[in-house]
Design a protein around this motif. Structure first.
Motif, mmCIF file in Angstrom:
data_model
loop_
_atom_site.group_PDB
_atom_site.id
_atom_site.type_symbol
_atom_site.label_atom_id
_atom_site.label_comp_id
_atom_site.label_asym_id
_atom_site.label_seq_id
_atom_site.Cartn_x
_atom_site.Cartn_y
_atom_site.Cartn_z
ATOM 1 N N ALA A 30 -12.218 2.206 -5.955
ATOM 2 C CA ALA A 30 -13.035 0.946 -6.099
ATOM 3 C C ALA A 30 -12.677 -0.066 -7.213
ATOM 4 C CB ALA A 30 -14.631 0.946 -5.842
ATOM 5 N N LEU A 31 -12.836 0.751 -8.529
ATOM 6 C CA LEU A 31 -12.065 0.062 -9.609
ATOM 7 C C LEU A 31 -10.946 -0.572 -9.863
ATOM 8 C CD1 LEU A 31 -13.901 2.351 -12.413
ATOM 9 C CD2 LEU A 31 -14.633 -0.260 -11.840
ATOM 10 N N PHE A 32 -10.027 0.295 -9.194
ATOM 11 C CA PHE A 32 -8.624 0.141 -8.816
ATOM 12 C C PHE A 32 -8.434 -1.205 -8.134
ATOM 13 C CE2 PHE A 32 -4.121 0.409 -6.816
ATOM 14 C CZ PHE A 32 -3.592 0.610 -8.002
ATOM 15 N N ALA A 33 -8.948 -1.090 -6.833
ATOM 16 C CA ALA A 33 -9.000 -2.293 -5.916
ATOM 17 C C ALA A 33 -9.421 -3.349 -6.615
ATOM 18 C CB ALA A 33 -9.785 -1.927 -4.757
ATOM 19 N N VAL A 34 -10.472 -3.509 -7.309
ATOM 20 C CA VAL A 34 -11.007 -4.632 -7.901
ATOM 21 C C VAL A 34 -9.800 -5.324 -9.104
ATOM 22 C CG1 VAL A 34 -12.891 -5.463 -9.759
ATOM 23 C CG2 VAL A 34 -13.483 -4.266 -7.645
ATOM 24 N N ALA A 35 -9.269 -4.329 -9.793
ATOM 25 C CA ALA A 35 -8.265 -4.712 -10.509
ATOM 26 C C ALA A 35 -7.187 -5.441 -10.169
ATOM 27 C CB ALA A 35 -7.824 -3.519 -11.435
ATOM 28 N N VAL A 36 -6.804 -4.841 -8.744
ATOM 29 C CA VAL A 36 -5.558 -5.294 -8.090
ATOM 30 C C VAL A 36 -6.046 -6.690 -7.648
ATOM 31 C CG1 VAL A 36 -4.312 -5.309 -6.152
ATOM 32 C CG2 VAL A 36 -4.685 -2.984 -7.579
ATOM 33 N N VAL A 37 -6.917 -6.834 -7.034
ATOM 34 C CA VAL A 37 -7.475 -8.122 -6.537
ATOM 35 C C VAL A 37 -7.691 -9.410 -7.638
ATOM 36 C CG1 VAL A 37 -9.691 -9.478 -5.399
ATOM 37 C CG2 VAL A 37 -8.894 -7.146 -4.534
ATOM 38 N N ARG A 38 -8.189 -8.688 -8.582
ATOM 39 C CA ARG A 38 -8.434 -9.639 -10.053
ATOM 40 C C ARG A 38 -6.905 -10.229 -10.303
ATOM 41 N NH1 ARG A 38 -8.264 -9.793 -15.461
ATOM 42 N NH2 ARG A 38 -9.615 -11.023 -16.668
ATOM 43 N N ALA A 39 -6.082 -9.388 -10.367
ATOM 44 C CA ALA A 39 -4.575 -9.844 -10.728
ATOM 45 C C ALA A 39 -4.076 -10.736 -9.645
ATOM 46 C CB ALA A 39 -3.589 -8.277 -11.074
ATOM 47 N N PHE A 40 -4.344 -10.388 -8.283
ATOM 48 C CA PHE A 40 -3.887 -11.511 -7.219
ATOM 49 C C PHE A 40 -4.323 -12.819 -7.646
ATOM 50 C CE2 PHE A 40 -4.335 -13.341 -3.069
ATOM 51 C CZ PHE A 40 -3.031 -13.341 -2.696
ATOM 52 N N VAL A 41 -5.654 -12.735 -7.522
ATOM 53 C CA VAL A 41 -6.486 -13.955 -7.940
ATOM 54 C C VAL A 41 -5.910 -14.784 -9.025
ATOM 55 C CG1 VAL A 41 -8.854 -14.981 -8.341
ATOM 56 C CG2 VAL A 41 -8.674 -13.292 -6.750
ATOM 57 N N MET A 42 -5.549 -14.118 -10.350
ATOM 58 C CA MET A 42 -5.209 -14.701 -11.420
ATOM 59 C C MET A 42 -3.735 -15.196 -11.499
ATOM 60 S SD MET A 42 -7.942 -14.712 -13.634
ATOM 61 C CE MET A 42 -7.210 -15.127 -15.060
ATOM 62 N N GLY A 43 -2.953 -14.389 -10.695
ATOM 63 C CA GLY A 43 -1.373 -14.857 -10.858
ATOM 64 C C GLY A 43 -0.734 -14.422 -9.568
ATOM 65 N N GLY A 44 -1.542 -13.994 -8.610
ATOM 66 C CA GLY A 44 -0.596 -14.217 -7.195
ATOM 67 C C GLY A 44 -0.157 -12.906 -6.796
ATOM 68 N N LEU A 45 0.517 -12.891 -5.866
ATOM 69 C CA LEU A 45 1.016 -11.657 -5.152
ATOM 70 C C LEU A 45 1.886 -10.976 -6.339
ATOM 71 C CD1 LEU A 45 1.275 -9.368 -3.084
ATOM 72 C CD2 LEU A 45 3.101 -10.828 -2.268
ATOM 73 N N LYS A 46 3.035 -11.572 -6.952
ATOM 74 C CA LYS A 46 3.822 -11.322 -7.975
ATOM 75 C C LYS A 46 2.978 -10.401 -8.950
ATOM 76 C CE LYS A 46 7.766 -12.422 -10.781
ATOM 77 N NZ LYS A 46 8.746 -13.283 -11.166
ATOM 78 N N LYS A 47 2.147 -11.098 -9.651
ATOM 79 C CA LYS A 47 1.301 -10.257 -10.737
ATOM 80 C C LYS A 47 0.464 -8.958 -10.250
ATOM 81 C CE LYS A 47 -1.557 -11.384 -14.580
ATOM 82 N NZ LYS A 47 -2.266 -12.418 -15.409
ATOM 83 N N ALA A 48 -0.009 -9.168 -9.150
ATOM 84 C CA ALA A 48 -0.674 -8.178 -8.155
ATOM 85 C C ALA A 48 0.435 -6.810 -7.971
ATOM 86 C CB ALA A 48 -1.127 -8.434 -6.787
ATOM 87 N N VAL A 49 1.614 -6.984 -7.499
ATOM 88 C CA VAL A 49 2.365 -6.099 -7.449
ATOM 89 C C VAL A 49 2.913 -5.598 -8.901
ATOM 90 C CG1 VAL A 49 4.836 -5.552 -6.704
ATOM 91 C CG2 VAL A 49 3.370 -7.108 -5.303
ATOM 92 N N ARG A 50 2.938 -6.306 -9.774
ATOM 93 C CA ARG A 50 3.404 -5.891 -11.279
ATOM 94 C C ARG A 50 2.458 -4.990 -11.776
ATOM 95 N NH1 ARG A 50 2.934 -6.837 -16.569
ATOM 96 N NH2 ARG A 50 4.759 -6.481 -17.884
ATOM 97 N N PHE A 51 1.004 -5.268 -11.562
ATOM 98 C CA PHE A 51 -0.052 -4.440 -11.925
ATOM 99 C C PHE A 51 0.081 -3.222 -11.518
ATOM 100 C CE2 PHE A 51 -4.308 -2.629 -11.359
ATOM 101 C CZ PHE A 51 -4.563 -2.810 -12.508
ATOM 102 N N VAL A 52 0.123 -3.043 -10.161
ATOM 103 C CA VAL A 52 0.301 -1.552 -9.370
ATOM 104 C C VAL A 52 1.471 -0.961 -9.837
ATOM 105 C CG1 VAL A 52 0.834 -0.415 -7.100
ATOM 106 C CG2 VAL A 52 -0.938 -2.520 -7.265
ATOM 107 N N PHE A 53 2.611 -1.624 -9.979
ATOM 108 C CA PHE A 53 3.693 -0.767 -10.545
ATOM 109 C C PHE A 53 3.757 -0.426 -11.792
ATOM 110 C CE2 PHE A 53 7.710 -0.725 -13.147
ATOM 111 C CZ PHE A 53 8.630 -0.106 -12.117
ATOM 112 N N VAL A 54 2.957 -1.266 -12.881
ATOM 113 C CA VAL A 54 2.728 -0.755 -14.294
ATOM 114 C C VAL A 54 1.484 0.596 -14.362
ATOM 115 C CG1 VAL A 54 1.902 -1.336 -16.499
ATOM 116 C CG2 VAL A 54 3.476 -2.967 -15.391
ATOM 117 N N PHE A 55 0.669 0.503 -13.336
ATOM 118 C CA PHE A 55 -0.299 1.256 -13.363
ATOM 119 C C PHE A 55 0.304 2.556 -13.171
ATOM 120 C CE2 PHE A 55 -3.196 3.843 -11.073
ATOM 121 C CZ PHE A 55 -4.468 4.003 -11.903
ATOM 122 N N PHE A 56 0.953 2.816 -11.870
ATOM 123 C CA PHE A 56 1.485 4.065 -11.548
ATOM 124 C C PHE A 56 2.779 4.626 -12.738
ATOM 125 C CE2 PHE A 56 -0.411 2.974 -7.427
ATOM 126 C CZ PHE A 56 -0.949 4.110 -7.148
#
Length: 559
Positions: A30-56
């Motif tokens: 749930a925390l991870f999902a919230v962080a991804v959604v927050r990244a998407f809201v703040m910077g769009g799909l590109k930032k959300a994908v980058r967040f997931v990539f950096v996390f893993f």
């Protein structure tokens, strides 16, 4: 503690280990999902994908190392595509690992210029209209003749007896005056010149095959890049450092103050010892958990004295802190003085604790003004100097220094200087200048009212008053009226002399007039005047910030 752990264990078992782990897993997701959604809201799909990539990338063991290996392989593959095939036989090899040494005897002018023309033939020729970037002027432009004449009119006049050197520098600069080192793939000759110049300087300063570096516009930029490198390296390797500082002596060049001001790094100045060398013990005591670098000078500019680099290096190595040696002033003089048998403290990469150095070619390297080198012990340090940006619509961008465009003429002229002078040429100049310096030191020693500051190690020295009643600033004023210009310094009041080849023919006249100037000051009890009066005023101001404002206003009104 044992009773508490026992209680927790019993409660966990009663609830069910699997149930607890299941709930914990859901909470993390749930925390991870919230962080991804927050990244998407703040910077769009590109930032959300980058967040997931950096996390893993950071979370999966070994993945980061695999990615780094892939990046390294990809970079080498890119180099093989950027640098045209066949350049190896022309000296522009792809690996850039071969150590190039300065020739023992300088290369003759005609041979050197022939080589440079051959290298230039491999570059893109902007004159034919097929290049759409990097070059805005060409040799065909009519106004460029006036530009080159103006450059020759105001270039450095070192007073070297070999008149061909200035001719070599002028022609080398002219051949490559329109080329731009911003893109080494477009101009492989500039890459060759820079790489070989760095290699020759590294060898001169006893660096091994791992020492790397780049050319800059001068000592200040070299120092700026060193501070930037260690700040960024600390940000990655020691993220707990939030207020980085460097520790050095008060005699270090003010370019370090400028660099620290630019890059938000604190500079901790330690008073020098009575012999004007860095106080190693005091510097070690000043080191704290925020220290990212210690700095020594070889030599420090005001008095021409080399800091105890070996002792500072031992401290740096013991404390696990990088160490920089500023040899901008003496890097091209001290090695030759040592070979001549002069008593020169070890100051270079022979000291294990030294991780970087700076040396100016446009000083005692006799290169064109605006040429310096910054060296690092290996690539793993140097990489933090490089700026890279991958999201510009104009394309992928990377740069090793403060400048983007870098004049090809200066890089070519620097390479030409080292090649045309050679080891024997530098040795001859060092011998000549040290003999000239000895004459001046002997003359000063023979005058009761003045003395040399400390024990200088090369062809630079400072003269101070030997008695409290003698005004050394007034001496500088009298010398200036006689036609000799010497820089005033403070702490202690003194005048600085950097000895150049053009001083050798006039040294006998200078020592005679120096004695006459001392007699005039003593006989007439001359007060401060001109620049001397300004230094006298500054010394009486208790608040140094007022003095800084005063200097800012002078500079602001000069232009």
């Amino acid at each position: 503690s044992i009773f508490f752990l026992s209680f927790c264990f019993k409660q966990t078992m009663s609830f069910g280990v699997l149930d607890l782990l299941f709930a914990f897993e859901h909470a993390l997701f749930a925390l991870f999902a919230v962080a991804v959604v927050r990244a998407f809201v703040m910077g769009g799909l590109k930032k959300a994908v980058r967040f997931v990539f950096v996390f893993f990338r950071d979370a999966v063991p070994g993945l980061n190392a695999i990615l780094r290996a892939g990046v390294s392989f990809g970079a080498n593959d890119a180099i093989s595509k950027l640098i045209p095939d066949g350049d190896e036989e022309d000296g522009v090899d792809k690996s850039a690992t071969e150590r190039v040494k300065m020739p023992e005897v300088g290369v003759e002018k005609d041979e050197l210029l022939k080589q440079m023309q051959e290298f230039k033939a491999k570059d893109i020729d902007a004159d034919n209209g097929r290049l759409f970037a990097f070059v805005y002027t060409t040799h065909k432009d009519e106004h460029m003749q006036a530009v080159l004449e103006a450059k020759e009119m105001f270039q450095d006049r070192y007073g070297l007896t070999e008149n061909h050197l200035e001719s070599v520098l002028n022609e080398a600069y002219s051949i490559f005056s329109h080329e731009n080192a911003l893109n080494p793939a477009a101009f492989p000759s500039l890459r060759k010149f820079e790489r070989e110049t760095v290699s020759m300087v590294a060898d001169m300063l006893n660096g091994d095959e791992n020492v790397v570096g780049n050319m800059t516009s001068g000592g200040t930029e070299s120092i700026l890049m060193a501070i930037k490198t260690y700040r960024d390296m600390a940000n990655i390797k020691n993220p707990n450092i939030t207020k980085p500082n460097i520790v050095t002596s008060v005699t270090v060049h003010p370019a370090f103050n400028k660099a620290c001001a630019y890059f938000n790094v604190e500079i901790v100045h330690i008073p020098a010892r009575a012999d004007y060398r860095a106080d190693v013990r005091a510097m070690e005591k000043a080191i704290n958990r925020n220290t990212i670098l210690i700095v020594g000078s070889a030599p420090q500019y005001p008095h021409g004295i080399v800091d105890p680099i070996e002792e500072l290096g031992a401290v740096a190595e013991a404390r696990g802190i990088p160490m920089h040696v500023d040899a901008c002033f003496g890097g091209f003089m001290l090695p030759w003085c040592e070979k001549l048998g002069r008593d020169i403290p070890v100051f270079d990469f022979r000291v294990k604790g030294v991780t970087s150095m700076t040396a100016d070619i446009h000083k005692y390297g006799w290169g064109a003004k605006g040429s310096s080198v910054v060296l690092f012990r290996n690539k793993s340090i140097r990489k933090y100097m490089i700026f890279a940006y991958s999201e510009w619509p104009g394309g992928l961008f990377a740069s090793p220094g403060m400048a983007g465009s870098r004049p090809g003429g200066l890089i070519a002229a620097s390479w030409a200087a080292l090649k045309s002078i050679g080891v024997s040429g530098y040795m001859d100049k060092a011998r000549e200048l040290m003999e000239t310096t000895d004459k001046i030191r002997s003359a000063v020693d023979a005058i009761d009212e003045i003395e040399v500051v400390g024990n200088p190690h090369m062809c630079a020295l400072a003269i101070k008053a030997a008695t409290s009643s003698f005004n050394v600033y007034a001496l500088a004023d009298v010398l200036e009226h006689m036609g000799w210009r010497a820089e005033r310094q403070q702490f202690p009041p003194c005048i600085h002399l950097s000895i150049m080849p053009h001083h050798t023919p006039v040294v006998d006249k200078f020592v005679v007039e120096l004695a006459e100037a001392v007699e005039e000051v003593k006989k007439n009890n001359l007060p401060d005047a001109g620049v001397a009066s300004m230094y006298g005023m500054v010394a009486k101001v208790p608040d140094t910030s007022i003095v800084s404002d005063f200097l800012t206003n002078i500079m602001n009104n000069l232009y």
